[in-house]
Design an enzyme around this catalytic site. Structure first.
Site, PDB file in Angstrom:
ATOM      1  N   GLU A  92       0.818  -1.205   0.000  1.00 34.07           N
ATOM      2  CA  GLU A  92       0.000   0.000   0.000  1.00 34.07           C
ATOM      3  C   GLU A  92       0.860   1.267   0.000  1.00 34.07           C
ATOM      4  OE1 GLU A  92      -3.403  -0.057   0.257  1.00 34.07           O
ATOM      5  OE2 GLU A  92      -3.662   2.122   0.367  1.00 34.07           O
ATOM      6  N   ASP A  93       1.918   1.260   0.810  1.00 33.03           N
ATOM      7  CA  ASP A  93       2.623   2.521   1.090  1.00 33.03           C
ATOM      8  C   ASP A  93       4.022   2.629   0.500  1.00 33.03           C
ATOM      9  OD1 ASP A  93       0.446   3.259   2.511  1.00 33.03           O
ATOM     10  OD2 ASP A  93       1.265   2.768   4.477  1.00 33.03           O
TER      11      ASP A  93
END
Ligand code: MN
Length: 721
Positions: A92-93
């Site tokens: 996600e990051d």
């Protein structure tokens, strides 16, 4: 008074791991043979991926995955899940891809990470709807693997206890999500301590002042007791041990949110809330639970009617324990839970507990496994608890599939629903006009079965209508019903229109209601429908009409149902009768026509012309003339002066220089025809003029049709010259 921070609120009995070795130590306790090296590699991988990333609090990001993995180890989950905790935010990051994770840690971990990532997205999408129950279901459905939920709950718990660095309005959104979605999910999974922690953290976020007040009152109430809770626990433990029961007694203050709920639900003040303390007695074996209950009731007076036996009758999620409420020597109400070690572990960790405990030899006793098995509809017996949990496909719990509209609105449909079902779920008209579907931005057939999380766009065309084959494409009763209704309505409208035309063909005036009654119909519309469907034949209608209307008005013959017979060519003004000709309607005859005279009078129905209309009627005029130059031209000229168009002409050469002519002319009616005949009679060379209205078809057949007539005229002209 409001100097509490999130750390103080977090009341659970665990600490957050800050170093990978703490996690490994926790895992080692329950899984000494685990691949610790893999955990270390996952930690290094996550630390490198997140690099210098910081959290809102200013701390390095990596403390978050460490804390999450630490919680998962606390819940004694398997190494793959713990590793997922370390890696859960990398895709996600950071730049890390799922393929990277699969390459380093295997497909299983990659799937878990993917599940957690997808779940975060579902949370964002679903903000559009307020239906919390659906949200909980969609989360279950998307998670598929139950371990994804454990990771998500641990993730959420750590995020909630570090909410302080978020702006308040965003923190409150998170808190809402926790109260409506994650806390009930934790409850459903039997993870009560996570549920309680999430509720307290959310409550604190929403109403800091009330939270702190309640917490202070609770702590003061506990402090005012004659014995401290720890002393009370010791008393209980020693009593039990004196009687030979190995026991471990712990206590906790009731969590603030539950006090708040009780006060709200029963409209109490805090002083009226007496049970602020809960004790837990963990003994060895099931029988010891009941013994301990007896001893506690010897020690304290129990509150009547407040014993609950969840061992004999476990809760639906498998929770087992004995609950009792007793008054201590000060009259303070204490809640006491008594359970075995195994029950305790399961109560603490819910479904996660199955990870550690081998299935008991006596499988039928394991109620929670049965519960899961029933819900998951597992057909085969898994060989190990691990395999069992892996085989619990969470989406099988759910009888619905959750999809999004183009605008992100959440829809729930039955599991086998198709794209066309979705169109009907949005709106009946969208369904009827559906001509194409795009699912997740790709074209798809209308019959495409929906999957959780699909985003569906329906392409409509207002000209489009359903087809009968759609009945095979849809699976929901709603869509099927709508399609059937469409056809029923359409058929009905068609039938009414057709029936209406048929009735118009008989009478311009509305039919009296007794006609529909006579035909067994409750209304004129029903009569029309039955006529249109052929359930009532024209013949039946005619005879009913004849009985009730006598004679019938004939107002123009344009309607196909009434037509003048070609043998006698009646025109308005003539006395006429009609008879039914199957599949055509009424054939109208001049009353002296041969055909009328040849048949019995019962088969004839009287008709009356309804005045003259603009319509023209073809009729026959029979002449005998002398063969004379220009005779045909003179005759046709005379007729056209009388506004009578010649439709057809037949002729026959008779002996003695006489020509027999038959004109078919269009006239308005009997008067018009009389004028024409009068004019014709006055023409020089015309011997006889009469109407051809007796149905003498034999004579007519002898005559030559018009193309022969042209030749004959040429001949006549030559001869007379
Ligand atoms: Mn996270």
């Amino acid at each position: 008074m409001t100097q509490l921070n999130y750390q103080d609120v977090f009341q659970a009995n665990v600490t957050y791991a800050t170093r990978v070795y703490e996690i490994i130590d926790r895992v080692r306790k329950y899984a000494p043979d685990a691949d610790f090296d893999l955990i270390k590699r996952a930690y290094v991988f996550a630390a490198q991926a997140h690099g210098p990333q910081k959290r809102k609090s200013g701390e390095l990001f990596i403390i978050h995955p460490l804390a999450v993995a630490g919680l998962l180890a606390e819940m004694q989950l398997d190494v793959e899940t713990v590793i997922t905790g370390l890696l859960h935010d990398t895709v996600e990051d950071t730049d890390v891809s799922l393929a990277d994770i699969e390459h380093h840690f295997g497909a299983s971990v990659a799937n878990l990470v993917d599940g957690v990532t997808k779940l975060s997205h579902a949370g964002i999408e679903s903000k559009q709807t307020k239906e919390a129950e659906n949200l909980r279901k969609i989360i279950l459905a998307i998670s598929k693997d139950i371990r994804v939920l454990f990771v998500k709950l641990a993730d959420r718990l750590h995020n909630m206890s570090t909410l302080g660095s978020l702006p308040l309005h965003r923190a409150k959104l998170k808190a809402d999500e926790c109260l409506t979605i994650y806390a009930p999910l934790a409850n459903r999974l039997g993870l009560y301590w996570i549920k309680q922690a999430l509720q307290d953290l959310s409550f604190f976020t929403h109403d800091r002042e009330t939270f702190c007040t309640l917490k202070r009152l609770r702590d003061e109430a506990i402090a005012a007791l004659k014995y401290t809770p720890t002393e009370m626990a010791d008393i209980m433990q020693s009593i039990l041990e004196k009687r030979g029961l190995k026991a471990h007694v712990t206590w906790r203050a009731k969590h603030v949110f539950s006090l708040h709920q009780k006060i709200q639900a029963k409209n109490l003040t805090f002083d009226q809330v007496h049970d602020v303390l809960a004790f837990r007695i963990v003994v060895v074996g099931r029988a010891a639970c009941y013994q301990a209950l007896g001893l506690i009731h010897e020690l304290y007076q129990n509150k009547i009617g407040h014993i609950k036996d969840y061992i004999g009758t476990p809760k639906s999620n498998g929770y087992q324990s004995l609950h009792t409420s007793v008054y201590d020597h000060d009259g303070c109400l204490l809640e006491v839970q008594i359970r075995s070690e195994e029950m305790n572990h399961r109560a603490e960790n819910g479904l996660a507990a199955h990870w550690l405990y081998k299935e008991s030899p006596n499988k039928t006793n394991d109620q929670s496994m049965d519960w899961l098995r029933n819900l998951a509809d597992l057909s085969r017996e898994p060989s190990s608890p691990k395999e069992f949990l892996e085989s619990v496909q969470l989406d099988l719990f759910i009888q619905e599939v959750f999809v999004f509209s183009r605008d992100g609105e959440l829809f729930s449909l039955p599991r086998n629903a198709t794209a066309l079902d979705f169109a009907y779920a949005v709106h009946t008209d969208i369904g009827h006009q559906c001509m194409g579907v795009r699912i997740n931005r790709k074209n798809a057939p209308l019959s495409q079965r929906l999957r959780n999380g699909d985003r569906i766009e329906i392409i409509t065309n207002p000209e489009q209508g359903p087809s009968y084959s759609w009945l095979k494409l849809v699976k929901t009763p709603r869509a099927r019903h709508r399609i059937r209704q469409f056809f029923k309505k359409q058929n009905q409208q068609d039938s009414i229109a057709l029936g209406h035309r048929m009735i118009l063909n008989i009478s311009h005036a509305p039919l009296p209601d007794n006609i529909s009654t006579a035909l067994g119909c409750s209304s004129m519309d029903q009569l029309k429908i039955k006529l249109g469907r052929g359930e009532i034949s024209l013949d039946q209608l005619y005879s009913a009409v004849c009985k009730h209307l006598h004679p019938l008005n004939v107002s123009g013959l344009k309607q196909r149902m009434l037509y003048p017979a070609s043998c006698c060519h009646p025109v308005p003004g003539d006395t006429i009768v009609g008879k039914i000709v199957t599949n055509r309607g009424f054939e109208l005859h001049y009353y002296r026509c041969k055909q009328v005279l040849a048949q019995s009078s019962e088969s004839w129905q009287g008709f009356e012309w309804e005045g003259e209309t603009a319509e023209l009627y073809t009729t026959g005029i029979e002449l005998t003339t002398q063969n004379k130059r220009g005779m045909l031209a003179t005759l046709s000229n005379a007729m056209s002066k009388q506004d009578a168009d010649i439709e057809d002409l037949r002729m026959q050469q008779l002996s003695g220089g006489i020509t027999h002519l038959l004109f078919f002319v269009d006239v308005k009616g009997r008067d018009h025809l009389a004028d024409i005949i009068r004019v014709l009679r006055n023409i020089d060379g015309v011997n006889t003029v009469k109407r051809d209205n007796h149905g003498d078809v034999q004579t007519r057949k002898k005559m030559k049709p018009i193309h022969h007539v042209i030749e004959s005229v040429m001949e006549m002209t030559k001869k007379t010259n």
